[in-house]
Design a protein around this motif. Structure first.
Motif, short mmCIF file in Angstrom:
data_model
loop_
_atom_site.label_atom_id
_atom_site.label_comp_id
_atom_site.label_asym_id
_atom_site.label_seq_id
_atom_site.Cartn_x
_atom_site.Cartn_y
_atom_site.Cartn_z
N ALA A 1 0.84 -1.20 0.00
CA ALA A 1 0.00 0.00 0.00
C ALA A 1 0.87 1.26 0.00
CB ALA A 1 -0.92 -0.01 1.20
N GLY B 1 -6.99 4.26 -3.76
CA GLY B 1 -6.17 3.06 -3.57
C GLY B 1 -4.67 3.30 -3.61
N CYS B 2 -4.23 4.56 -3.64
CA CYS B 2 -2.80 4.83 -3.78
C CYS B 2 -2.07 4.85 -2.43
CB CYS B 2 -2.57 6.14 -4.53
SG CYS B 2 -3.13 7.57 -3.61
N LYS C 1 -3.17 6.65 0.64
CA LYS C 1 -3.30 7.85 1.48
C LYS C 1 -3.80 7.50 2.88
CE LYS C 1 -6.31 9.66 -1.37
NZ LYS C 1 -6.47 8.62 -2.38
N THR C 2 -4.88 6.74 2.93
CA THR C 2 -5.44 6.40 4.25
C THR C 2 -4.46 5.54 5.04
OG1 THR C 2 -7.72 6.57 3.46
CG2 THR C 2 -7.36 5.22 5.41
N GLU D 1 -10.26 12.94 4.05
CA GLU D 1 -11.37 13.41 3.22
C GLU D 1 -12.52 13.95 4.07
OE1 GLU D 1 -12.09 11.80 -0.39
OE2 GLU D 1 -10.49 10.29 -0.35
N1 ATP Z 1 -6.50 -4.51 5.16
C1 ATP Z 1 -6.06 -4.51 3.89
N2 ATP Z 1 -5.63 -5.66 3.32
C2 ATP Z 1 -5.16 -5.68 2.08
N3 ATP Z 1 -5.06 -4.59 1.29
C3 ATP Z 1 -5.48 -3.43 1.80
C4 ATP Z 1 -6.00 -3.33 3.12
N4 ATP Z 1 -6.32 -2.03 3.35
C5 ATP Z 1 -6.02 -1.37 2.22
N5 ATP Z 1 -5.52 -2.20 1.29
C6 ATP Z 1 -5.04 -1.85 -0.05
O1 ATP Z 1 -3.97 -0.94 0.08
C7 ATP Z 1 -4.03 0.03 -0.96
C8 ATP Z 1 -4.06 1.43 -0.36
O2 ATP Z 1 -5.25 1.59 0.37
P1 ATP Z 1 -5.65 2.98 1.06
O3 ATP Z 1 -6.88 2.77 1.85
O4 ATP Z 1 -4.47 3.50 1.78
O5 ATP Z 1 -5.93 3.86 -0.23
P2 ATP Z 1 -6.42 5.37 -0.34
O6 ATP Z 1 -5.37 6.11 -1.08
O7 ATP Z 1 -6.82 5.90 0.98
O8 ATP Z 1 -7.69 5.20 -1.29
P3 ATP Z 1 -9.10 6.02 -1.28
O9 ATP Z 1 -8.80 7.31 -1.94
O10 ATP Z 1 -9.97 5.15 -2.12
O11 ATP Z 1 -9.55 6.14 0.13
C9 ATP Z 1 -5.26 -0.31 -1.79
O12 ATP Z 1 -4.85 -1.06 -2.90
C10 ATP Z 1 -6.09 -1.15 -0.86
O13 ATP Z 1 -6.87 -2.09 -1.58
#
Ligand code: ATP
Ligand code: MG
Length: 388
Positions: free
Chosen positions: A17, A38-39, A41-42, A162
């Motif tokens: 992630a 999915g990049c 951030k969270t 967000e």
């Molecule tokens: N518990 C988990 N197990 C496996 N993969 C995960 C898990 N949590 C997140 N991911 C993956 O890690 C990557 C990053 O997730 P993250 O939630 O950090 O994205 P994000 O940038 O916050 O996305 P968004 O803008 O949709 O909220 C994604 O590909 C997600 O599918």
């Protein structure tokens, strides 16, 4: 204040992630994390308050490695605002806001007093809204309660994932403005996640543009827009980045044109056109902006400038954004706007024309490109000195 050192997060299923992330957020700085879904951030954000543990690398808060800090203690130093707000539905707005201080052992009455102050701060009258339940609020109002609640324990750090994602664009802009004003007052160290490059640009002191698990560029809004570091960033900030730049580039004195100037009690200048001018700026006795005088009115009038001067509505303080300048021109259907110095009681500084606005935009792009080059040079110098 917050420092990431080579942080990687790999989930159990093998998804990476976040990949070898290093960056630093200064005290009182607001950094926006922007990038597609999915990049990572969270994931980045949740590692700061240890809701997620990194696979490798270290994160420091105020110089302390957070892996050595008890998560509960840690979270007291960090306010957290999430997209769905997460208010307790069965508690009133006031009690929702007072939750954290109350948990921290502040007496109930005291906690509620503080909560009322915070609601006021985020623009919700506690007398009107304090006793309502979350379902009795609009989406935007709920978001504000979320922000007030995160501020309640007065944490030095705020993580905001967000926070304005769920509201319509108009309310969102309103919340953004309020939040900026609030941040001026409270100066928290903020990590702010958004999908929206506009939001990232408006709010961030600096922006981290995320690609897949990595930061592609970490810089000021005007540099990210004016000199994207990679093809990816250029695509992400979009082809209309020149327009977005307008909102982050301030009007400077050097951008201004100096047209003929007359004073209210001067006799009418009979030959402005002869001097190549179609109008002059009119100032009062204090050299403050009064209005303008057209060459034509000057020619037909008899007495002083005062009789023929028109008031000027299209003006802005120096330092206002080029975007404000542009929209002021459109709003007043004006071919130029006057720029004044608010700090010295409205002294007239010059005028901004569309041609000068365009030049200012180009100047700021070029300046950013130079800044990047200079930083590169410094980095090299440091490296070579260190190697010597
Ligand atoms: N518990 C988990 N197990 C496996 N993969 C995960 C898990 N949590 C997140 N991911 C993956 O890690 C990557 C990053 O997730 P993250 O939630 O950090 O994205 P994000 O940038 O916050 O996305 P968004 O803008 O949709 O909220 C994604 O590909 C997600 O599918
Ligand atoms: Mg997310």
């Amino acid at each position: 204040m917050i420092r990431f050192e080579n942080v990687t997060k790999r989930y159990a299923d093998g998804t990476t992630a976040v990949d070898d992330l290093s960056f630093e957020v200064g005290e009182g700085e607001l950094v926006t994390l922007v990038g597609p879904s999915g990049c990572g951030k969270t994931t980045t954000m949740k590692m700061v308050n240890r809701l997620i543990e990194p696979t490798s690398g270290r994160i420091f808060l105020d110089g302390d490695d957070i892996s050595g800090i008890d998560p509960v203690q840690l979270r007291r130093r960090i306010g957290y605002v999430i997209q769905q707000v997460g208010l307790f539905p069965h508690k009133t707005v006031l009690d929702n806001t007072a939750t954290v201080p109350h948990l921290l052992g502040v007496r109930r009455a005291k906690a509620r007093e503080r909560a009322a102050e915070l609601l006021d701060l985020v623009g919700l009258d506690p007398a009107t809204f304090g006793d309502r339940y979350p379902e009795q609020l609009s989406g935007g109002q709920r978001q504000r309660v979320g922000v007030a609640r995160a501020l309640a324990a007065d944490p030095p750090v705020l993580l905001m994932d967000e926070p304005f994602g769920a509201v319509d664009p108009v309310v969102r802009e309103h919340l953004q403005n309020e939040f900026l004003r609030l941040q001026q007052a409270v100066r928290k160290t903020v990590l702010f996640v958004t999908h929206d490059i506009e939001e990232a640009v408006r709010l961030g002191d600096r922006i981290a543009v995320y690609g897949n698990g990595r930061i592609e560029q970490f810089d000021t809004p005007s540099t990210v827009l004016g000199a994207p570091a990679t093809e990816y960033v250029a695509d992400f900030v979009g082809a209309d980045r020149g327009l977005k730049r307008l909102s982050v580039t301030p009007i400077e004195v050097g951008d201004l044109e100096q047209p003929p100037v007359v004073h209210l009690d001067d006799p009418l200048p009979k030959d402005l056109e002869g001097e190549g001018a179609r109008w002059a700026v009119v100032l009062d006795g204090e050299n403050n902006l009064h209005g303008w005088l057209s060459a034509e009115h000057a020619r037909v009038g008899t007495g002083t400038v005062r009789e023929q001067a028109r008031r000027m509505e299209a003006w802005l303080p120096v330092g206002a954004s080029l975007k404000q300048a542009f929209s002021t021109m459109l709003q007043h259907d004006a071919g130029w706007i006057a720029v004044i110095d608010e700090k010295s009681e409205g002294r007239f500084l010059g005028v901004l024309t569309p041609a000068r606005l365009h030049e200012a935009l180009r100047r700021s792009t070029a300046a950013d490109a130079r800044d990047i080059a200079r930083e590169d040079v410094e980095l090299e110098t440091v490296a070579s000195v260190a190697g010597a």
